[in-house]
Design a protein around this motif. Structure first.
Motif, PDB file in Angstrom:
ATOM      1  N   ASP A  27       0.411  75.946  16.412  1.00  0.00           N
ATOM      2  CA  ASP A  27       0.861  77.105  17.192  1.00  0.00           C
ATOM      3  C   ASP A  27      -0.303  77.973  17.634  1.00  0.00           C
ATOM      4  O   ASP A  27      -0.209  78.683  18.631  1.00  0.00           O
ATOM      5  N   LEU A  28      -1.401  77.915  16.900  1.00  0.00           N
ATOM      6  CA  LEU A  28      -2.588  78.699  17.241  1.00  0.00           C
ATOM      7  C   LEU A  28      -3.508  77.963  18.213  1.00  0.00           C
ATOM      8  O   LEU A  28      -4.580  78.453  18.546  1.00  0.00           O
ATOM      9  N   GLY A  29      -3.109  76.756  18.627  1.00  0.00           N
ATOM     10  CA  GLY A  29      -3.906  75.983  19.571  1.00  0.00           C
ATOM     11  C   GLY A  29      -4.992  75.153  18.926  1.00  0.00           C
ATOM     12  O   GLY A  29      -5.818  74.568  19.628  1.00  0.00           O
ATOM     13  N   GLU A  30      -5.002  75.080  17.604  1.00  0.00           N
ATOM     14  CA  GLU A  30      -5.990  74.257  16.915  1.00  0.00           C
ATOM     15  C   GLU A  30      -5.598  72.792  17.032  1.00  0.00           C
ATOM     16  O   GLU A  30      -4.428  72.443  16.932  1.00  0.00           O
ATOM     17  N   GLU A  31      -6.596  71.954  17.237  1.00  0.00           N
ATOM     18  CA  GLU A  31      -6.363  70.521  17.391  1.00  0.00           C
ATOM     19  C   GLU A  31      -6.389  69.828  16.035  1.00  0.00           C
ATOM     20  O   GLU A  31      -7.230  70.117  15.196  1.00  0.00           O
ATOM     21  N   LEU A  32      -5.459  68.904  15.841  1.00  0.00           N
ATOM     22  CA  LEU A  32      -5.406  68.101  14.622  1.00  0.00           C
ATOM     23  C   LEU A  32      -5.502  66.629  15.000  1.00  0.00           C
ATOM     24  O   LEU A  32      -4.934  66.207  16.005  1.00  0.00           O
ATOM     25  N   LYS A  33      -6.225  65.871  14.186  1.00  0.00           N
ATOM     26  CA  LYS A  33      -6.347  64.431  14.397  1.00  0.00           C
ATOM     27  C   LYS A  33      -6.193  63.730  13.057  1.00  0.00           C
ATOM     28  O   LYS A  33      -6.508  64.295  12.013  1.00  0.00           O
ATOM     29  N   SER A  57     -18.073  60.177  23.127  1.00  0.00           N
ATOM     30  CA  SER A  57     -16.703  60.548  23.473  1.00  0.00           C
ATOM     31  C   SER A  57     -16.687  61.535  24.632  1.00  0.00           C
ATOM     32  O   SER A  57     -17.579  62.374  24.747  1.00  0.00           O
ATOM     33  N   GLY A  58     -15.677  61.437  25.440  1.00  0.00           N
ATOM     34  CA  GLY A  58     -15.501  62.377  26.538  1.00  0.00           C
ATOM     35  C   GLY A  58     -14.921  63.699  26.079  1.00  0.00           C
ATOM     36  O   GLY A  58     -14.873  64.661  26.841  1.00  0.00           O
ATOM     37  N   ARG A  59     -14.485  63.769  24.831  1.00  0.00           N
ATOM     38  CA  ARG A  59     -13.867  64.983  24.293  1.00  0.00           C
ATOM     39  C   ARG A  59     -14.666  65.473  23.088  1.00  0.00           C
ATOM     40  O   ARG A  59     -15.499  64.753  22.558  1.00  0.00           O
ATOM     41  N   GLU A  60     -14.349  66.684  22.666  1.00  0.00           N
ATOM     42  CA  GLU A  60     -14.918  67.215  21.434  1.00  0.00           C
ATOM     43  C   GLU A  60     -13.831  67.959  20.674  1.00  0.00           C
ATOM     44  O   GLU A  60     -12.866  68.426  21.270  1.00  0.00           O
ATOM     45  N   SER A  61     -13.971  68.007  19.359  1.00  0.00           N
ATOM     46  CA  SER A  61     -13.029  68.755  18.541  1.00  0.00           C
ATOM     47  C   SER A  61     -13.639  68.998  17.176  1.00  0.00           C
ATOM     48  O   SER A  61     -14.474  68.214  16.709  1.00  0.00           O
ATOM     49  N   LYS A  62     -13.228  70.061  16.530  1.00  0.00           N
ATOM     50  CA  LYS A  62     -13.717  70.387  15.182  1.00  0.00           C
ATOM     51  C   LYS A  62     -13.329  69.310  14.170  1.00  0.00           C
ATOM     52  O   LYS A  62     -14.153  68.911  13.351  1.00  0.00           O
ATOM     53  N   PRO A  63     -12.070  68.807  14.203  1.00  0.00           N
ATOM     54  CA  PRO A  63     -11.740  67.747  13.249  1.00  0.00           C
ATOM     55  C   PRO A  63     -12.629  66.508  13.417  1.00  0.00           C
ATOM     56  O   PRO A  63     -13.026  65.890  12.433  1.00  0.00           O
ATOM     57  N   LEU A  64     -12.949  66.164  14.649  1.00  0.00           N
ATOM     58  CA  LEU A  64     -13.819  65.015  14.901  1.00  0.00           C
ATOM     59  C   LEU A  64     -15.217  65.270  14.351  1.00  0.00           C
ATOM     60  O   LEU A  64     -15.798  64.401  13.684  1.00  0.00           O
ATOM     61  N   GLU A  65     -15.759  66.435  14.621  1.00  0.00           N
ATOM     62  CA  GLU A  65     -17.094  66.758  14.119  1.00  0.00           C
ATOM     63  C   GLU A  65     -17.141  66.679  12.599  1.00  0.00           C
ATOM     64  O   GLU A  65     -18.101  66.158  12.028  1.00  0.00           O
ATOM     65  N   LYS A  66     -16.104  67.170  11.936  1.00  0.00           N
ATOM     66  CA  LYS A  66     -16.022  67.111  10.473  1.00  0.00           C
ATOM     67  C   LYS A  66     -15.974  65.665   9.989  1.00  0.00           C
ATOM     68  O   LYS A  66     -16.681  65.276   9.059  1.00  0.00           O
ATOM     69  N   ARG A  67     -15.142  64.857  10.629  1.00  0.00           N
ATOM     70  CA  ARG A  67     -15.012  63.450  10.218  1.00  0.00           C
ATOM     71  C   ARG A  67     -16.329  62.703  10.383  1.00  0.00           C
ATOM     72  O   ARG A  67     -16.745  61.948   9.502  1.00  0.00           O
ATOM     73  N   LEU A  68     -17.004  62.893  11.501  1.00  0.00           N
ATOM     74  CA  LEU A  68     -18.267  62.200  11.750  1.00  0.00           C
ATOM     75  C   LEU A  68     -19.335  62.644  10.756  1.00  0.00           C
ATOM     76  O   LEU A  68     -20.131  61.824  10.284  1.00  0.00           O
ATOM     77  N   ALA A  69     -19.339  63.926  10.417  1.00  0.00           N
ATOM     78  CA  ALA A  69     -20.282  64.421   9.403  1.00  0.00           C
ATOM     79  C   ALA A  69     -19.974  63.785   8.052  1.00  0.00           C
ATOM     80  O   ALA A  69     -20.893  63.364   7.337  1.00  0.00           O
ATOM     81  N   ASP A  70     -18.689  63.696   7.694  1.00  0.00           N
ATOM     82  CA  ASP A  70     -18.296  63.066   6.428  1.00  0.00           C
ATOM     83  C   ASP A  70     -18.749  61.606   6.369  1.00  0.00           C
ATOM     84  O   ASP A  70     -19.103  61.103   5.309  1.00  0.00           O
TER      85      ASP A  70
END
Length: 168
Positions: A27-33, A57-70
């Protein structure tokens, strides 16, 4: 189908490859993957085998950045308008010939970079045009084990198995 002697770099798209392509918004517009843990272990073991990893990737997102760092993937190109140019830059900076690169993509935006790379991989849920240029199509869909299957395939090209790298 070409059988490369050596894959030194495995590059992936994200949506439709590391995920099933679904994007959820709160509802806050945060993206989930959602990411597959078996894909993650496969990528870690592939890196232990000596294959470098990268994401374009053509897109970016905080969940993706976290996963790639992990996962410890440092070569990350997000919101990338030209995947071929990104791959050229990666190859140059790592001194890797494109013939030693496997790229995994699922949609039309990936066609150019799949044709540029030495070896093209597509998940089962890829569009028909992408499957048509792929050297290998996984049995599994993106986000549901396709990346793991691709890792096993890449290691298998050199006559090895991912499990050999579990204890290293």
């Amino acid at each position: 189908m070409p059988n490369p002697k050596k894959i030194s770099l495995f590059v992936m798209d994200v949506d439709g490859v590391l995920t099933d392509g679904t994007i959820f918004y709160t509802d806050l517009g945060e993206e989930l993957k959602a990411f597959n843990v078996q894909d993650g272990l496969g990528l870690k073991l592939l890196r232990k085998s000596g294959v470098e990893l990268a994401v374009i990737s053509g897109r970016e997102s905080k969940p993706l950045e976290k996963r790639l760092a992990d996962l410890g993937i440092a070569e990350v190109w997000l919101k990338c308008p030209n995947k071929v140019e990104a791959l050229k830059d990666i190859c140059e900076s790592h001194r890797i010939d494109r013939s030693e690169v496997a790229f995994m993509g699922d949609d039309l935006i990936d066609l150019g970079v799949m044709k540029y790379a030495g070896y093209a991989i597509a998940p089962q849920n890829a569009v028909a045009e992408v499957k048509a240029v792929a050297n290998f199509v996984t049995r599994k869909e993106g986000g549901k084990g396709a990346a793991r299957e691709a890792c096993e395939h890449i290691v298998g090209l050199s006559g090895q198995r991912l499990i050999e790298f579990l204890e290293r």
